[in-house]
Design an enzyme around this catalytic site. Sequence first.
Site, short mmCIF file in Angstrom:
data_model
loop_
_atom_site.label_atom_id
_atom_site.label_comp_id
_atom_site.label_asym_id
_atom_site.label_seq_id
_atom_site.Cartn_x
_atom_site.Cartn_y
_atom_site.Cartn_z
N ASN A 63 -2.03 0.15 7.00
CA ASN A 63 -1.64 -1.18 7.32
C ASN A 63 -0.80 -1.90 6.26
OD1 ASN A 63 -3.82 -2.01 5.66
ND2 ASN A 63 -4.94 -3.01 7.30
N GLU B 271 -9.63 -10.03 -7.86
CA GLU B 271 -8.69 -9.34 -7.61
C GLU B 271 -7.35 -9.38 -8.71
OE1 GLU B 271 -9.74 -8.75 -3.09
OE2 GLU B 271 -7.72 -9.40 -3.52
N LYS C 92 0.85 -1.17 -0.11
CA LYS C 92 0.02 0.00 0.08
C LYS C 92 0.76 1.51 0.20
CE LYS C 92 -3.90 -2.28 2.06
NZ LYS C 92 -5.01 -2.34 3.20
N ARG D 11 -2.09 -14.53 4.45
CA ARG D 11 -2.91 -13.65 5.39
C ARG D 11 -2.20 -13.92 6.96
NH1 ARG D 11 -7.06 -10.21 3.91
NH2 ARG D 11 -7.72 -10.48 6.11
N TYR E 73 -12.31 -1.76 -3.83
CA TYR E 73 -12.70 -1.93 -2.27
C TYR E 73 -14.00 -1.72 -2.33
CZ TYR E 73 -7.97 -2.49 0.01
OH TYR E 73 -6.92 -2.97 0.43
N HIS F 240 -2.15 -5.38 1.45
CA HIS F 240 -3.44 -6.06 1.03
C HIS F 240 -3.23 -7.43 0.89
CE1 HIS F 240 -7.39 -6.79 -0.66
NE2 HIS F 240 -6.65 -7.59 -1.65
N PHE G 137 -15.67 3.77 7.01
CA PHE G 137 -14.16 4.26 6.98
C PHE G 137 -13.93 4.17 5.29
CE2 PHE G 137 -14.36 -0.54 7.69
CZ PHE G 137 -13.76 -0.83 6.32
P1 ATP Z 1 -7.21 -5.88 3.08
O1 ATP Z 1 -8.39 -6.22 2.34
O2 ATP Z 1 -6.56 -4.51 2.61
O3 ATP Z 1 -6.00 -6.95 2.74
P2 ATP Z 1 -8.25 -6.73 5.49
O4 ATP Z 1 -8.81 -7.72 4.72
O5 ATP Z 1 -7.38 -7.00 6.64
O6 ATP Z 1 -7.29 -5.70 4.67
P3 ATP Z 1 -10.88 -5.65 5.41
O7 ATP Z 1 -11.78 -5.69 6.31
O8 ATP Z 1 -11.12 -5.97 4.03
O9 ATP Z 1 -9.55 -5.79 5.97
O10 ATP Z 1 -10.50 -3.92 5.34
C1 ATP Z 1 -9.90 -3.50 4.06
C2 ATP Z 1 -9.03 -2.24 4.46
O11 ATP Z 1 -9.84 -1.20 4.78
C3 ATP Z 1 -8.26 -2.34 5.53
O12 ATP Z 1 -6.98 -3.22 5.15
C4 ATP Z 1 -7.90 -1.25 6.14
O13 ATP Z 1 -6.78 -0.47 5.28
C5 ATP Z 1 -9.36 -0.39 5.95
N1 ATP Z 1 -10.01 -0.69 7.10
C6 ATP Z 1 -10.56 -1.49 7.59
N2 ATP Z 1 -11.34 -1.33 8.84
C7 ATP Z 1 -10.96 -0.14 9.14
C8 ATP Z 1 -11.50 0.56 10.15
N3 ATP Z 1 -12.38 0.25 11.18
N4 ATP Z 1 -10.77 1.93 10.21
C9 ATP Z 1 -10.28 2.42 8.92
N5 ATP Z 1 -9.83 1.43 8.09
C10 ATP Z 1 -10.06 0.52 8.13
MG MG Z 2 -9.75 -7.47 2.87
#
Ligand code: ATP
Ligand code: MG
Length: 142
Positions: A113, A127, A10, A86, A50, A116, A58
């Site tokens: 974070n 994806e 990211k 993961r 997304y 992805h 968010f």
């Molecule tokens: P990713 O899909 O990016 O791998 P993930 O699967 O761990 O992450 P998801 O629930 O899919 O988590 O959320 C996608 C992304 O949205 C997160 O990686 C983060 O960048 C952001 N995100 C998720 N939850 C929150 C939150 N509560 N507040 C702010 N940002 C969030």
């Molecule tokens: Mg995710």
Amino acid sequence: MVQRTLAILKPDCVRKNLIGKVIKRFEAEGFKIIGMKLVKLDSNTAGEFYAVHKDKPFFYDLVSFMSSGPCVPMVLEKENAIEDYRKVIGATDPGKADEGTIRKMYADSKEQNMVHGSDAPDTAEYEIKYFFSSKELVENMG
Ligand code: ATP
Ligand code: MG
């Protein structure tokens, strides 16, 4: 079963000059990179990627963040790639991620974070196609 997963380094990862360290870790964990590019997403593209989160509070911040600078999408291949990847990245919230995971080591917040990862075979397939044509993926690593 050999699987593919879509990883994205990211914009925070790129800004912190941690591309190399994170890729080094993926290689050490046995993932083969079979496609990779550097791109700056516009907000439409980030939002579409997304889209599953479009009703979340968010969403706007996530799209702003993901389009705030270049990122590095890549396709990783390995036995059990989706689940194993993961495990290497850790929980979404770095504060809850296990010791030694990429998010625990390098991420600043639940939003910023670092990485992805696809969460299931069907999302991985979608994806990967979102970012890569079949010509851009190496079929035989040799
Ligand atoms: P990713 O899909 O990016 O791998 P993930 O699967 O761990 O992450 P998801 O629930 O899919 O988590 O959320 C996608 C992304 O949205 C997160 O990686 C983060 O960048 C952001 N995100 C998720 N939850 C929150 C939150 N509560 N507040 C702010 N940002 C969030
Ligand atoms: Mg995710």
